[in-house]
Design a protein around this motif. Structure first.
Motif, PDB file in Angstrom:
ATOM      1  N   ALA A   1      92.999  48.718   9.299  1.00 20.28           N
ATOM      2  CA  ALA A   1      92.429  49.671   8.341  1.00 20.28           C
ATOM      3  C   ALA A   1      90.946  49.897   8.591  1.00 20.28           C
ATOM      4  N   LEU A   2      90.208  48.808   8.838  1.00 24.12           N
ATOM      5  CA  LEU A   2      88.752  48.907   8.942  1.00 24.12           C
ATOM      6  C   LEU A   2      88.297  49.536  10.260  1.00 24.12           C
ATOM      7  N   SER A   3      88.739  48.987  11.382  1.00 24.46           N
ATOM      8  CA  SER A   3      88.271  49.525  12.662  1.00 24.46           C
ATOM      9  C   SER A   3      89.253  50.503  13.288  1.00 24.46           C
ATOM     10  N   GLY A   4      90.556  50.329  13.006  1.00 24.14           N
ATOM     11  CA  GLY A   4      91.542  51.260  13.557  1.00 24.14           C
ATOM     12  C   GLY A   4      91.492  52.619  12.880  1.00 24.14           C
ATOM     13  N   SER A   5      91.542  52.618  11.553  1.00 25.94           N
ATOM     14  CA  SER A   5      91.455  53.868  10.782  1.00 25.94           C
ATOM     15  C   SER A   5      90.004  54.263  10.519  1.00 25.94           C
ATOM     16  N   GLY A   6      89.103  53.311  10.670  1.00 29.59           N
ATOM     17  CA  GLY A   6      87.695  53.532  10.360  1.00 29.59           C
ATOM     18  C   GLY A   6      87.060  54.772  10.957  1.00 29.59           C
ATOM     19  N   PRO A   7      87.334  55.092  12.245  1.00 30.87           N
ATOM     20  CA  PRO A   7      86.714  56.297  12.804  1.00 30.87           C
ATOM     21  C   PRO A   7      87.008  57.560  11.993  1.00 30.87           C
ATOM     22  N   ALA A   8      88.208  57.652  11.412  1.00 29.99           N
ATOM     23  CA  ALA A   8      88.533  58.822  10.585  1.00 29.99           C
ATOM     24  C   ALA A   8      87.696  58.821   9.314  1.00 29.99           C
ATOM     25  N   PHE A   9      87.523  57.628   8.710  1.00 31.91           N
ATOM     26  CA  PHE A   9      86.717  57.545   7.492  1.00 31.91           C
ATOM     27  C   PHE A   9      85.260  57.898   7.784  1.00 31.91           C
ATOM     28  N   VAL A  10      84.757  57.387   8.891  1.00 25.59           N
ATOM     29  CA  VAL A  10      83.369  57.657   9.261  1.00 25.59           C
ATOM     30  C   VAL A  10      83.174  59.151   9.549  1.00 25.59           C
TER      31      VAL A  10
ATOM     32  N   THR B   1      95.059  49.091   4.434  1.00 25.77           N
ATOM     33  CA  THR B   1      95.544  47.766   4.838  1.00 25.77           C
ATOM     34  C   THR B   1      96.979  47.555   4.371  1.00 25.77           C
ATOM     35  N   GLN B   2      97.256  47.911   3.129  1.00 24.80           N
ATOM     36  CA  GLN B   2      98.609  47.764   2.596  1.00 24.80           C
ATOM     37  C   GLN B   2      99.596  48.636   3.366  1.00 24.80           C
ATOM     38  N   HIS B   3      99.154  49.831   3.734  1.00 25.46           N
ATOM     39  CA  HIS B   3     100.040  50.723   4.487  1.00 25.46           C
ATOM     40  C   HIS B   3     100.260  50.191   5.900  1.00 25.46           C
ATOM     41  N   ALA B   4      99.218  49.632   6.507  1.00 25.67           N
ATOM     42  CA  ALA B   4      99.343  49.077   7.851  1.00 25.67           C
ATOM     43  C   ALA B   4     100.364  47.952   7.877  1.00 25.67           C
ATOM     44  N   ALA B   5     100.380  47.146   6.829  1.00 22.26           N
ATOM     45  CA  ALA B   5     101.313  46.027   6.765  1.00 22.26           C
ATOM     46  C   ALA B   5     102.757  46.494   6.742  1.00 22.26           C
ATOM     47  N   ALA B   6     102.972  47.724   6.263  1.00 18.77           N
ATOM     48  CA  ALA B   6     104.337  48.231   6.142  1.00 18.77           C
ATOM     49  C   ALA B   6     104.801  49.007   7.371  1.00 18.77           C
TER      50      ALA B   6
ATOM     51  N   LYS C   1     102.401  48.158  -4.465  1.00 23.69           N
ATOM     52  CA  LYS C   1     101.151  47.403  -4.520  1.00 23.69           C
ATOM     53  C   LYS C   1      99.982  48.312  -4.853  1.00 23.69           C
ATOM     54  N   ARG C   2     100.019  49.531  -4.302  1.00 23.30           N
ATOM     55  CA  ARG C   2      98.928  50.462  -4.594  1.00 23.30           C
ATOM     56  C   ARG C   2      98.912  50.815  -6.074  1.00 23.30           C
ATOM     57  N   LEU C   3     100.120  50.935  -6.653  1.00 23.30           N
ATOM     58  CA  LEU C   3     100.200  51.254  -8.076  1.00 23.30           C
ATOM     59  C   LEU C   3      99.713  50.072  -8.920  1.00 23.30           C
ATOM     60  N   LEU C   4     100.137  48.848  -8.514  1.00 19.56           N
ATOM     61  CA  LEU C   4      99.754  47.663  -9.263  1.00 19.56           C
ATOM     62  C   LEU C   4      98.267  47.365  -9.166  1.00 19.56           C
ATOM     63  N   SER C   5      97.632  47.854  -8.091  1.00 18.17           N
ATOM     64  CA  SER C   5      96.200  47.594  -7.927  1.00 18.17           C
ATOM     65  C   SER C   5      95.378  48.313  -8.984  1.00 18.17           C
ATOM     66  N   GLY C   6      96.009  49.293  -9.639  1.00 23.54           N
ATOM     67  CA  GLY C   6      95.297  50.030 -10.670  1.00 23.54           C
ATOM     68  C   GLY C   6      94.363  51.073 -10.111  1.00 23.54           C
ATOM     69  N   TYR C   7      94.429  51.279  -8.795  1.00 21.21           N
ATOM     70  CA  TYR C   7      93.506  52.231  -8.169  1.00 21.21           C
ATOM     71  C   TYR C   7      93.949  53.662  -8.425  1.00 21.21           C
ATOM     72  N   GLN C   8      93.028  54.486  -8.825  1.00 21.92           N
ATOM     73  CA  GLN C   8      93.269  55.905  -8.988  1.00 21.92           C
ATOM     74  C   GLN C   8      92.130  56.664  -8.317  1.00 21.92           C
ATOM     75  N   THR C   9      92.470  57.777  -7.698  1.00 23.17           N
ATOM     76  CA  THR C   9      91.432  58.580  -7.046  1.00 23.17           C
ATOM     77  C   THR C   9      90.435  59.071  -8.088  1.00 23.17           C
ATOM     78  N   PRO C  10      89.165  58.811  -7.888  1.00 22.93           N
ATOM     79  CA  PRO C  10      88.156  59.206  -8.886  1.00 22.93           C
ATOM     80  C   PRO C  10      87.992  60.711  -8.960  1.00 22.93           C
ATOM     81  N   HIS C  11      87.743  61.181 -10.176  1.00 22.03           N
ATOM     82  CA  HIS C  11      87.471  62.603 -10.373  1.00 22.03           C
ATOM     83  C   HIS C  11      86.022  62.733 -10.846  1.00 22.03           C
ATOM     84  N   VAL C  12      85.239  63.445 -10.051  1.00 23.59           N
ATOM     85  CA  VAL C  12      83.828  63.593 -10.385  1.00 23.59           C
ATOM     86  C   VAL C  12      83.614  64.950 -11.058  1.00 23.59           C
ATOM     87  N   VAL C  13      83.020  64.918 -12.220  1.00 29.27           N
ATOM     88  CA  VAL C  13      82.751  66.158 -12.961  1.00 29.27           C
ATOM     89  C   VAL C  13      81.290  66.532 -12.785  1.00 29.27           C
TER      90      VAL C  13
END
Length: 359
Positions: free
Chosen positions: A238-247, A328-333, A346-358
């Motif tokens: 997730a960090l270095s493999g997918s990282g270039p896309a995030f950067v 990372t969770q997706h990579a594991a699968a 796991k993503r749902l249980l993490s409580g993470y939601q995409t933030p909405h900026v107003v």
């Protein structure tokens, strides 16, 4: 890493490929075996460039290596490697004749060593038989079919198999090969194309000194490399493999901001890209924590702190960190089809939601 081409390296080094019909990985004296032609080409290019430098400047050979386990590329990153760890032959395996022609043209541009790279079409088994080191770079879902091809398991016996597949564990791979096959995982990333990659390699038993030198010779020629326990691989993916896309998303956003404020597009992109590159080099070369670099730029009541507060309001820091968590969770699968639903849960249980900026 999902193209249909697969180059390979040979000590013999072989790169395995994944055809439309299941075919084994190809092999060379050092043979990279890959389904992903792009990464295979990057690896072969880096290794051949280092070998060319070694041949032209033998006085640069240095047997020292960093104790930290991190290796940084130099003009000849195979310089410190013993001859036994260096490839004497390269084989690239692909599934289509058109791809083979393209690869041959590409390798012709790699110098005298690159011109000798062999490209085989749908001949993975033969390549593996002729190789000592096999690099497996197919799609994770195709690994079992490739390694289960008739005769391939026997051909891999007593050889070094390096997998760059996300989500496929060493335990899985060892179940698909004979006990005599030495299995190692590696996770390179896209900047390997320009020899600025970051590769994480699973730990190698202390007694396998030659294997460690072979692996280091391969991946230190295309960037930095570090040995880590396999338990960290999904996070590294997730960090270095997918990282270039995030950067690149950050890079694009910074350039867009410059354009918004009147800068020409080309200049805005150059400023943003060099800023990211320079800052990253400061962190790597000096060992200074990013927060210290940030604080050194931030002056009281200045424009930097104003911009930083805007980024904090938009939860940029936590959003990027969460992106690594979810990736990372997706990579594991990836290599475990039955775990795909678990990863989503796991993503749902993490409580993470995409933030909405107003505004």
């Amino acid at each position: 890493m999902e193209s249909e081409n697969k180059p390979e390296l040979s000590q013999t080094f072989k790169v395995a490929s994944t055809p439309s019909t299941t075919e084994p990985a190809a092999t060379a004296k050092w043979t990279p075996n890959e389904r992903c032609g792009t990464m295979g080409i990057a690896i072969i290019s880096g290794v051949t460039a280092s070998l060319e430098t070694r041949a032209k400047h033998p006085h640069l050979i240095d047997d020292t290596s960093p104790a930290s386990g991190t290796s940084t590329p130099s003009p000849g990153s195979t310089q410190g490697a013993p001859d036994a760890a260096l490839p004497s032959r390269f084989i690239a395996c692909v599934s289509r004749h058109e791809t083979a022609k393209k690869l041959k043209r590409t390798f012709q541009e790699l110098g005298s060593i690159g011109q000798n790279v062999e490209v085989l079409v749908s001949e993975n088994l033969q390549a593996v038989k002729e190789s000592d080191v096999i690099l497996l770079c197919c799609k994770p879902q195709a690994a079992h079919a490739i390694l289960s091809a008739p005769g391939l398991k026997e051909a891999l016996d007593q050889k070094l198999l390096i997998s760059i597949l996300a989500g496929v564990t060493i335990a899985q791979l060892e179940d698909w090969v004979l006990p005599g096959t030495r299995v190692v995982r590696a996770m390179p990333n896209t900047p390997c194309r320009i020899r600025e990659g970051m590769t994480v390699i699973s730990t190698v038993p202390y007694e396998q000194t030659l294997d460690r030198k072979i692996i280091s010779a391969i991946f230190s020629s295309i960037g930095r490399c570090r040995f880590l326990d396999e338990k960290h691989f999904d996070a590294c993916t997730a960090l270095s493999g997918s990282g270039p896309a995030f950067v690149c998303l950050v890079l694009e956003a910074m350039a867009d901001g410059g354009v918004m404020m009147g800068l020409p597009r080309a200049e805005a992109l150059e400023l943003a890209a060099q800023t990211l590159q320079g800052t990253a080099r400061m962190a790597l070369q000096s060992g200074v924590h990013p927060a210290q670099i940030k604080d050194s730029v931030t002056t009281p009541a200045g424009c930097t702190i104003a911009g930083l507060l805007t980024l904090e309001d938009g939860r940029v820091r936590s959003t990027i960190a969460r992106a690594i968590q979810v990736a990372t969770q997706h990579a594991a699968a990836l290599g475990q089809p039955s775990k795909a639903d678990d990863a989503r849960q796991k993503r749902l249980l993490s409580g993470y939601q995409t933030p909405h900026v107003v505004d």
